[in-house]
Design an enzyme around this catalytic site. Structure first.
Site, PDB file in Angstrom:
ATOM      1  N   GLN A  84      27.722 -10.878  -4.520  1.00  0.00           N
ATOM      2  CA  GLN A  84      27.801 -10.602  -3.223  1.00  0.00           C
ATOM      3  C   GLN A  84      28.648  -9.465  -2.598  1.00  0.00           C
ATOM      4  O   GLN A  84      29.408  -9.522  -2.390  1.00  0.00           O
ATOM      5  CB  GLN A  84      27.021 -11.044  -2.161  1.00  0.00           C
ATOM      6  N   HIS A  85      28.062  -8.747  -1.408  1.00  0.00           N
ATOM      7  CA  HIS A  85      28.168  -7.363  -1.339  1.00  0.00           C
ATOM      8  C   HIS A  85      29.318  -6.619  -1.055  1.00  0.00           C
ATOM      9  O   HIS A  85      29.393  -5.651  -0.513  1.00  0.00           O
ATOM     10  CB  HIS A  85      29.254  -8.303  -0.055  1.00  0.00           C
ATOM     11  N   ASP A 136      24.930 -14.800  -5.567  1.00  0.00           N
ATOM     12  CA  ASP A 136      25.249 -15.693  -6.287  1.00  0.00           C
ATOM     13  C   ASP A 136      24.825 -16.620  -5.825  1.00  0.00           C
ATOM     14  O   ASP A 136      24.772 -17.693  -6.651  1.00  0.00           O
ATOM     15  CB  ASP A 136      27.240 -15.628  -6.236  1.00  0.00           C
TER      16      ASP A 136
END
Length: 493
Positions: free
Chosen positions: A71-72, A258
């Site tokens: 992520q991110h 995830d």
């Protein structure tokens, strides 16, 4: 029966599992490494995907595929589909000051404390991992690059786009930025997506994107943000001209962040909480309603099914066990044996495990501390026990934070590399005060992506019911003194 593939494009590697769409039975798998570092050229993910597909025996017989990703991470593209600069990953902390600035900026604009403004807007108070903070860093540190942005994507968005046959014009590909897709779970980690908006379907907050980039809202209207695909909706198909027989023609699922993919792979439902002990520690739950935690301890993410995934993250998890091994001079098995030879509470010896700062609570400059050292507790057994208990107490703080947000905690699943420690398994019920269920080791993120791919094939209201692993339950009497003693020293300087 048709086969489906699930991809886990994580920080460290790309892992692919191929499973039977109806039963979830594992057919084959493969993996390939990603480069180290906190910023990576996304091209490395594409190379690793191709290598992992070969290692998995090829994907020509796969009917559907979905990608679960870290992520991110910030992937910025120009109008020609070129990656403007290496992607900043979730664990790149150079945007820590940007996070603090964004909290102040939105608070000033809203006329309320910044933490409250962000929690109410998107359910998450910014920290350095969040994409919006990386965009603010880019605007300040590399304004020329920020000015070239035509689209912002996340790692799993970009990889799905490449599998669908799109990419930079310089490589002979069509840079159709409008073909970028994401899902609600991964978008919820950007800082500019409200997962509860549009009656739960989620919606982008371009005002927050503009705030991150230091622009007016009208100036960011032209920036492409990936289309949010519903859980059982197709995101397109693999392009045979680009990926050859690998996944040419395969239906592409929405993919997921995830943690959301892992929850789907584990078959988690409302009331389930996963405690994942990896490089970082993650306590995540399935919830029917969004959370809004002004303290920032709980981030209000979405899951991969249309529900929510409130989550607390600690920076110090399995590496606490690694540090204990280094201090005592044993391997993991030896550390476990020693820890189980000391009494619960380690005769008052307490480790506060903020070895690399901490995120839950948000103390980036904190250090680890040891309290209560006596002649009696000056043994390898006591130190081993204190390290295990300290790590688990940090995770228990995250569990408490979820409960404080009204999240139901009915079943605890203990996963991740650290969950393979026998001491961790046996001490966890004493610290958490309830039994823990330990699934057999598996690729939960890739499994969740595969289950999502199978879901796209069926088009049913719910994902297919798979049973892909056995579990073992560990029970023990709670030892309240462990957490009581930990709480007494946790906040000491």
């Amino acid at each position: 029966m048709p086969l489906v593939a699930g991809v886990d494009s994580s920080t460290q590697s790309c892992k692919i599992v191929v499973r039977d769409a109806a039963t979830g039975a594992l057919v084959r798998s493969g993996s390939a490494r990603h480069p180290d570092g906190t910023e990576v050229n996304p091209g490395a993910w594409w190379t690793a995907f191709q290598e992992a597909a070969i290692a998995a025996g090829g994907l020509a017989d796969v009917s559907a595929l979905a990608v679960g990703g870290q992520q991110h991470g910030m992937v910025v593209l120009d109008s020609e589909g070129e990656v403007i600069r290496p992607a900043l990953l979730w664990n790149d902390t150079r945007s820590a000051q940007a996070a603090a600035d964004l909290i102040v900026d939105l608070g000033a604009a809203a006329g309320v404390p910044g933490e409250q403004a962000w929690a109410e807007a998107v359910g998450t108070v910014p920290v350095a991992s969040i994409t919006a903070t990386k965009l603010r860093w880019l605007a300040d540190a590399e304004p020329e690059n920020a000015g070239r942005i035509a689209a912002v994507a996340l790692p799993h968005d970009w990889l799905t786009w490449r599998i669908a046959g799109f990419g930079p014009r310089s490589q002979g590909l069509e840079p159709d930025l409008a073909a970028l897709t994401t899902d609600r779970s991964d978008a919820s980690g950007t800082g500019y997506f409200d997962a509860a908006g549009s009656d739960g379907a989620g919606e982008y907050r371009r005002d927050l994107l503009a705030l991150a980039l230091r622009r007016d809202v009208a100036d960011v209207e032209s920036i492409v943000l990936p289309r949010v695909v519903a859980p059982a909706e197709s995101a397109g198909s693999g392009d045979a001209q680009v990926v050859g027989d690998a996944v040419g023609g395969a239906v592409l699922g929405a993919g997921a962040g995830d943690n959301a993919a892992a929850a789907l792979g584990l078959g988690m439902v409302t009331g389930d909480v996963a405690v994942s002990i990896g490089t970082s520690g993650v306590v995540s739950a399935i919830a029917g309603a969004p959370t809004s935690d002004v303290s920032g301890m709980v981030t209000g993410f979405a899951d991969a099914t249309g529900a929510y995934l409130p989550l607390a993250c600690t920076l110090n998890a399995s590496r606490v066990l690694d540090a204990a091994r280094a201090v005592i001079g044993v391997d993991h098995a030896g550390l476990s044996r020693l820890a189980l030879q000391a009494p619960g509470g380690a005769d008052g010896l307490v480790l506060v495990p903020y070895l690399e700062g901490e995120r839950t609570p948000n103390r980036p400059d904190a250090t680890g501390t040891v309290h209560g050292l006596t002649l009696k507790s000056s043994t390898p057994e006591h130190f081993a026990r204190a390290y295990v208990e300290g790590m688990l107490c940090g995770l228990a703080d995250g569990l408490d934070a979820l409960r404080e947000q009204g999240v139901a905690v009915e079943r605890l699943l203990l996963i991740g590399g650290g969950a393979q420690s026998e001491a961790v398994r046996r001490v966890a019920p004493e610290v958490f005060g309830m039994p823990v269920v330990v699934p057999e080791p598996g690729e939960y993120v890739a499994d969740g992506a595969a289950r999502q791919a199978a879901w796209v094939l069926t088009g049913d209201e719910n994902p297919p019911a798979w049973t892909t692993s056995s579990t073992r339950t560990y029970e023990a009497e709670a030892v309240p003194a462990i957490r009581q003693r930990y709480a007494e020293v946790r906040d000491l300087s």
